[in-house]
Each structure stands twice: as C-alpha cells, then as structure tokens.
Design a protein around this motif. Sequence first.
Motif, PDB file in Angstrom:
ATOM      1  N   THR A 156      -1.297  -7.243 -20.329  1.00 29.15           N
ATOM      2  CA  THR A 156      -1.430  -7.811 -18.986  1.00 29.15           C
ATOM      3  C   THR A 156      -2.889  -7.897 -18.580  1.00 29.15           C
ATOM      4  OG1 THR A 156       0.705  -6.853 -18.351  1.00 29.15           O
ATOM      5  CG2 THR A 156      -0.758  -7.547 -16.574  1.00 29.15           C
ATOM      6  N   PHE A 157      -3.638  -6.834 -18.856  1.00 27.08           N
ATOM      7  CA  PHE A 157      -5.067  -6.833 -18.527  1.00 27.08           C
ATOM      8  C   PHE A 157      -5.787  -7.942 -19.275  1.00 27.08           C
ATOM      9  CE2 PHE A 157      -9.444  -5.604 -19.335  1.00 27.08           C
ATOM     10  CZ  PHE A 157      -9.892  -5.246 -18.071  1.00 27.08           C
ATOM     11  N   ASP A 158      -5.504  -8.085 -20.568  1.00 22.51           N
ATOM     12  CA  ASP A 158      -6.162  -9.130 -21.360  1.00 22.51           C
ATOM     13  C   ASP A 158      -5.826 -10.524 -20.825  1.00 22.51           C
ATOM     14  OD1 ASP A 158      -7.322  -7.259 -22.995  1.00 22.51           O
ATOM     15  OD2 ASP A 158      -5.790  -7.388 -24.564  1.00 22.51           O
ATOM     16  N   SER A 159      -4.588 -10.706 -20.386  1.00 26.77           N
ATOM     17  CA  SER A 159      -4.170 -12.005 -19.853  1.00 26.77           C
ATOM     18  C   SER A 159      -4.893 -12.320 -18.541  1.00 26.77           C
ATOM     19  CB  SER A 159      -2.652 -12.013 -19.636  1.00 26.77           C
ATOM     20  OG  SER A 159      -2.234 -13.225 -19.033  1.00 26.77           O
ATOM     21  N   VAL A 160      -4.936 -11.343 -17.634  1.00 23.63           N
ATOM     22  CA  VAL A 160      -5.585 -11.541 -16.330  1.00 23.63           C
ATOM     23  C   VAL A 160      -7.087 -11.726 -16.493  1.00 23.63           C
ATOM     24  CG1 VAL A 160      -6.110 -10.476 -14.100  1.00 23.63           C
ATOM     25  CG2 VAL A 160      -3.807 -10.284 -15.062  1.00 23.63           C
ATOM     26  N   SER A 161      -7.726 -10.871 -17.269  1.00 24.62           N
ATOM     27  CA  SER A 161      -9.174 -10.968 -17.450  1.00 24.62           C
ATOM     28  C   SER A 161      -9.560 -12.254 -18.168  1.00 24.62           C
ATOM     29  CB  SER A 161      -9.699  -9.754 -18.218  1.00 24.62           C
ATOM     30  OG  SER A 161      -9.115  -9.689 -19.512  1.00 24.62           O
ATOM     31  N   GLY A 162      -8.717 -12.695 -19.120  1.00 27.94           N
ATOM     32  CA  GLY A 162      -8.995 -13.951 -19.810  1.00 27.94           C
ATOM     33  C   GLY A 162      -8.910 -15.139 -18.869  1.00 27.94           C
ATOM     34  N   ALA A 163      -7.918 -15.137 -17.975  1.00 25.84           N
ATOM     35  CA  ALA A 163      -7.775 -16.224 -17.010  1.00 25.84           C
ATOM     36  C   ALA A 163      -8.945 -16.249 -16.031  1.00 25.84           C
ATOM     37  CB  ALA A 163      -6.456 -16.077 -16.255  1.00 25.84           C
ATOM     38  N   LEU A 164      -9.369 -15.089 -15.576  1.00 25.21           N
ATOM     39  CA  LEU A 164     -10.504 -15.016 -14.648  1.00 25.21           C
ATOM     40  C   LEU A 164     -11.795 -15.511 -15.308  1.00 25.21           C
ATOM     41  CD1 LEU A 164      -9.848 -11.550 -12.946  1.00 25.21           C
ATOM     42  CD2 LEU A 164      -9.583 -13.810 -11.911  1.00 25.21           C
ATOM     43  N   GLU A 165     -11.955 -15.194 -16.584  1.00 30.50           N
ATOM     44  CA  GLU A 165     -13.179 -15.611 -17.274  1.00 30.50           C
ATOM     45  C   GLU A 165     -13.184 -17.105 -17.540  1.00 30.50           C
ATOM     46  OE1 GLU A 165     -16.096 -13.904 -20.759  1.00 30.50           O
ATOM     47  OE2 GLU A 165     -13.977 -13.367 -20.798  1.00 30.50           O
ATOM     48  N   SER A 166     -12.028 -17.667 -17.934  1.00 31.74           N
ATOM     49  CA  SER A 166     -11.974 -19.092 -18.272  1.00 31.74           C
ATOM     50  C   SER A 166     -12.002 -19.986 -17.028  1.00 31.74           C
ATOM     51  CB  SER A 166     -10.716 -19.383 -19.098  1.00 31.74           C
ATOM     52  OG  SER A 166      -9.542 -19.078 -18.338  1.00 31.74           O
ATOM     53  N   PHE A 168     -12.887 -18.949 -13.661  1.00 32.93           N
ATOM     54  CA  PHE A 168     -13.895 -18.637 -12.635  1.00 32.93           C
ATOM     55  C   PHE A 168     -15.199 -18.090 -13.201  1.00 32.93           C
ATOM     56  CE2 PHE A 168      -9.646 -17.944 -10.769  1.00 32.93           C
ATOM     57  CZ  PHE A 168      -9.673 -18.896  -9.767  1.00 32.93           C
ATOM     58  N   GLY A 169     -15.264 -17.933 -14.498  1.00 31.45           N
ATOM     59  CA  GLY A 169     -16.493 -17.437 -15.111  1.00 31.45           C
ATOM     60  C   GLY A 169     -16.761 -15.967 -14.852  1.00 31.45           C
ATOM     61  N   ILE A 170     -15.723 -15.195 -14.488  1.00 30.90           N
ATOM     62  CA  ILE A 170     -15.886 -13.762 -14.236  1.00 30.90           C
ATOM     63  C   ILE A 170     -15.812 -13.022 -15.569  1.00 30.90           C
ATOM     64  CG2 ILE A 170     -14.912 -11.735 -13.108  1.00 30.90           C
ATOM     65  CD1 ILE A 170     -13.784 -13.580 -10.965  1.00 30.90           C
ATOM     66  N   PRO A 171     -16.877 -12.352 -15.980  1.00 29.33           N
ATOM     67  CA  PRO A 171     -16.873 -11.678 -17.286  1.00 29.33           C
ATOM     68  C   PRO A 171     -15.808 -10.577 -17.364  1.00 29.33           C
ATOM     69  CG  PRO A 171     -19.098 -11.833 -16.384  1.00 29.33           C
ATOM     70  CD  PRO A 171     -18.163 -12.207 -15.289  1.00 29.33           C
ATOM     71  N   LYS A 172     -15.265 -10.410 -18.551  1.00 30.31           N
ATOM     72  CA  LYS A 172     -14.245  -9.386 -18.756  1.00 30.31           C
ATOM     73  C   LYS A 172     -14.809  -8.001 -18.485  1.00 30.31           C
ATOM     74  CE  LYS A 172     -10.857  -7.806 -22.190  1.00 30.31           C
ATOM     75  NZ  LYS A 172     -10.300  -8.035 -23.545  1.00 30.31           N
ATOM     76  N   ALA A 173     -16.068  -7.778 -18.870  1.00 29.90           N
ATOM     77  CA  ALA A 173     -16.699  -6.466 -18.658  1.00 29.90           C
ATOM     78  C   ALA A 173     -16.796  -6.144 -17.162  1.00 29.90           C
ATOM     79  CB  ALA A 173     -18.082  -6.441 -19.294  1.00 29.90           C
ATOM     80  N   THR A 217     -22.582  -5.835  -0.542  1.00 27.86           N
ATOM     81  CA  THR A 217     -23.527  -6.288  -1.559  1.00 27.86           C
ATOM     82  C   THR A 217     -23.641  -5.261  -2.680  1.00 27.86           C
ATOM     83  OG1 THR A 217     -24.804  -7.513   0.092  1.00 27.86           O
ATOM     84  CG2 THR A 217     -25.904  -7.012  -1.992  1.00 27.86           C
ATOM     85  N   SER A 218     -23.786  -3.997  -2.309  1.00 28.62           N
ATOM     86  CA  SER A 218     -23.873  -2.935  -3.308  1.00 28.62           C
ATOM     87  C   SER A 218     -22.591  -2.858  -4.141  1.00 28.62           C
ATOM     88  CB  SER A 218     -24.124  -1.587  -2.633  1.00 28.62           C
ATOM     89  OG  SER A 218     -25.326  -1.603  -1.914  1.00 28.62           O
ATOM     90  N   ALA A 219     -21.447  -2.992  -3.481  1.00 26.11           N
ATOM     91  CA  ALA A 219     -20.170  -2.909  -4.187  1.00 26.11           C
ATOM     92  C   ALA A 219     -20.014  -4.052  -5.180  1.00 26.11           C
ATOM     93  CB  ALA A 219     -19.022  -2.940  -3.175  1.00 26.11           C
ATOM     94  N   ALA A 220     -20.442  -5.259  -4.789  1.00 26.82           N
ATOM     95  CA  ALA A 220     -20.326  -6.412  -5.685  1.00 26.82           C
ATOM     96  C   ALA A 220     -21.246  -6.290  -6.887  1.00 26.82           C
ATOM     97  CB  ALA A 220     -20.630  -7.698  -4.915  1.00 26.82           C
ATOM     98  N   VAL A 221     -22.483  -5.848  -6.644  1.00 33.00           N
ATOM     99  CA  VAL A 221     -23.456  -5.724  -7.744  1.00 33.00           C
ATOM    100  C   VAL A 221     -23.015  -4.657  -8.740  1.00 33.00           C
ATOM    101  CG1 VAL A 221     -25.825  -5.039  -8.315  1.00 33.00           C
ATOM    102  CG2 VAL A 221     -25.400  -6.577  -6.401  1.00 33.00           C
ATOM    103  N   SER A 222     -22.511  -3.539  -8.226  1.00 35.25           N
ATOM    104  CA  SER A 222     -22.130  -2.428  -9.105  1.00 35.25           C
ATOM    105  C   SER A 222     -20.665  -2.470  -9.527  1.00 35.25           C
ATOM    106  CB  SER A 222     -22.401  -1.097  -8.396  1.00 35.25           C
ATOM    107  OG  SER A 222     -21.638  -1.004  -7.206  1.00 35.25           O
ATOM    108  N   ALA A 223     -19.912  -3.454  -9.023  1.00 38.47           N
ATOM    109  CA  ALA A 223     -18.468  -3.542  -9.289  1.00 38.47           C
ATOM    110  C   ALA A 223     -17.794  -2.207  -8.975  1.00 38.47           C
ATOM    111  CB  ALA A 223     -18.209  -3.957 -10.735  1.00 38.47           C
TER     112      ALA A 223
END
Length: 327
Positions: A156-166, A168-173, A217-223
């Motif tokens: 499930t994680f791989d599916s969600v992270s893959g969709a976000l990366e493809s 919206f360009g959100i890196p899996k890391a 801002t701090s939360a977004a930068v540091s995830a």
Amino acid sequence: MKKVKGAATKVGRRGLANVAGVGMVTAWRVRAGGRAALDGTKERAGQVLTAAQALVASDLSGGLNKLVAAGVKGAPTVYDKAMDANYLDPALRPGLGGSYHRLFDGGHTIAGAARAARGVSADDTVVQEALGTVKALLRDASTPRGLPLATWDKSTFDSVSGALESKFGIPKAWFYELNTYDTADLFGAAIGVVSVIYRWNSADTEEFAGLASAIGTSAAVSANPLLMVVSVVAMARAYNKASSAEEFAELVDGSFKGAATSGASLAAVAVAGSAGASAGLALLVGVTVGVLAYKVSDKVSLVAVVRFTKGQAAAILDTTKGAVQRS
C-alpha cells in the motif's frame, strides 16, 4: 476650640486621602509598568521562539540526533531485538523494505514496541521493562530512519508513494519522512507546542498567524508530521481570532512574516554551515538572523504592497485606455 479641632480633623482626613490617592496612583503605575515590561519580554521571547522554530528543520537537527544517540548508545538489548523480531525473521525480512523496515514490521510504533517488549525478560520488573523499551525507542529515534507514526502495509505504501511521485513530483523519501519522526522532530514539536501555549491568549491575529506560518514552514522543510499537527492547530487559532476583514488582512501579513522569519533562519544556518561554523555558532547565527528578519518584516505589510500594486496597475491601465481612445 471645637471649631479648631474640627478643622484640624478635616485637614487630617484630606491629607490621608491625598496620601491614599498618591499611593493608588503609584501602585497603578507600578502595575502598568510591570505589564508593559512583561508584554515586552513576551514579545522578545516570541521572536526568539519563532526564529528557533526553524532551526530544528536545518542541518542542526542531525547534530541533535547524534547527541541523543551518544546518550543512549550501547549493545542491543532484548528489547531492541524484540522490536526487530519480524525484521530478524528470515522468512519475513525480504518483504519489509530493508533499511526502511521500521515503517512496515509492526514493532516500532509506540504501541507496537510495547507489545513486542512485553514479557521478553522474566527477570525485569514492569518499570525496568518500560525503561528498556523507552531506551530502545530513543536509540532508533536518534537514527536517520527514525520511528513510524503508524505501521503501513508495504504494498500500500509503495502504491501511494508511487502515485504521489508520478502525479505530483513528491519524492518517495520525503513521503517516508512524513510518516516518521526522530528526536529532532520531537524537539521541534515541543518548541511548537510551547510557542502556541505561550501565546494562545495574549497574541493578536497577526502574531499568531506568523507563529503558525513559521511552524508550517519548518514542518514542510523537515517533513515533520508532529510539527504539522501543531501548525494546523495554530493556524486554526489564528483564523478563530480573525473576526473582521481588517483582521484577515493581519492574518495574511502575519503568515508572510512568519514564513520570512523561518526562511531567514534556515538560510542563515545553511550559510554558517557551509562556512565551516560549529553547531553552536550556527545556532546563534540562525536565531539572531531570525529575530532581525522578524523585526524587518514587521515594518512591511504584504497587504499594503498588494493594494499599492493593484492601485498602480489600475491607474496605468486607465491611462493606457485613455491614450488609445484619444488616438
């Protein structure tokens, strides 16, 4: 004689009244001065907290994690092994994501660690078991992979992270970081909570919006997922404080100033780090620059700039239209 005594009595009463009045005025002035001093101290403390908030998202977070790691280092205990039990099982290990296994093995959330560690040592008391579990959690939380907020199914994680990366360009890391936290994240969330509580009732709309924006801002930068929760609460409080159009303008201004302060602190730490400064010096530079940025941005109104720009654009447009019509 009675008249003289009566007059003296009246004079004495007026004197006492005057003394009492002077005393009341003096006490009021002392209280007012104390309140002003307290307000000034709170404002300065708020500026420092807002500036410091960004530092946990900078390179200094790695130093904090190393400091905690040094304090809890040691050979793996039965509690560490119990938390890693699924990952250490040869049959389960291949499907648990390698170094990312803490997000999928079920033994590294707080509840999962408590279940895994329960009864693993017959010789330990309940208190020793709890302390051993906490130390094992801190040992893992001070590493780059951190600890998960919740356990994911890997597919499930791989599916969600893959969709976000493809899409919206959100890196899996980054998505992984969003689902985990380390000791620096805990420290950052603690600063955020203290900042919000400290100014929950006293801060005006603009100040609270600035705090929420700096935290966000701090939360977004540091995830940092913990800090994001604090940011949402703070922004909700800022919206709650804004009850008129003028206060909503203050909300916009405050958000701009908070982001500017947080960004300035992050940039200052990066510059200090690239110049070879020590962690302590980088911390000092980051807080100082953040406070200065807060003071500078406090003199700038983003809403006023936008209104001025719109007014100038409208005037230029009208002038251009008039020139075209005359021609």
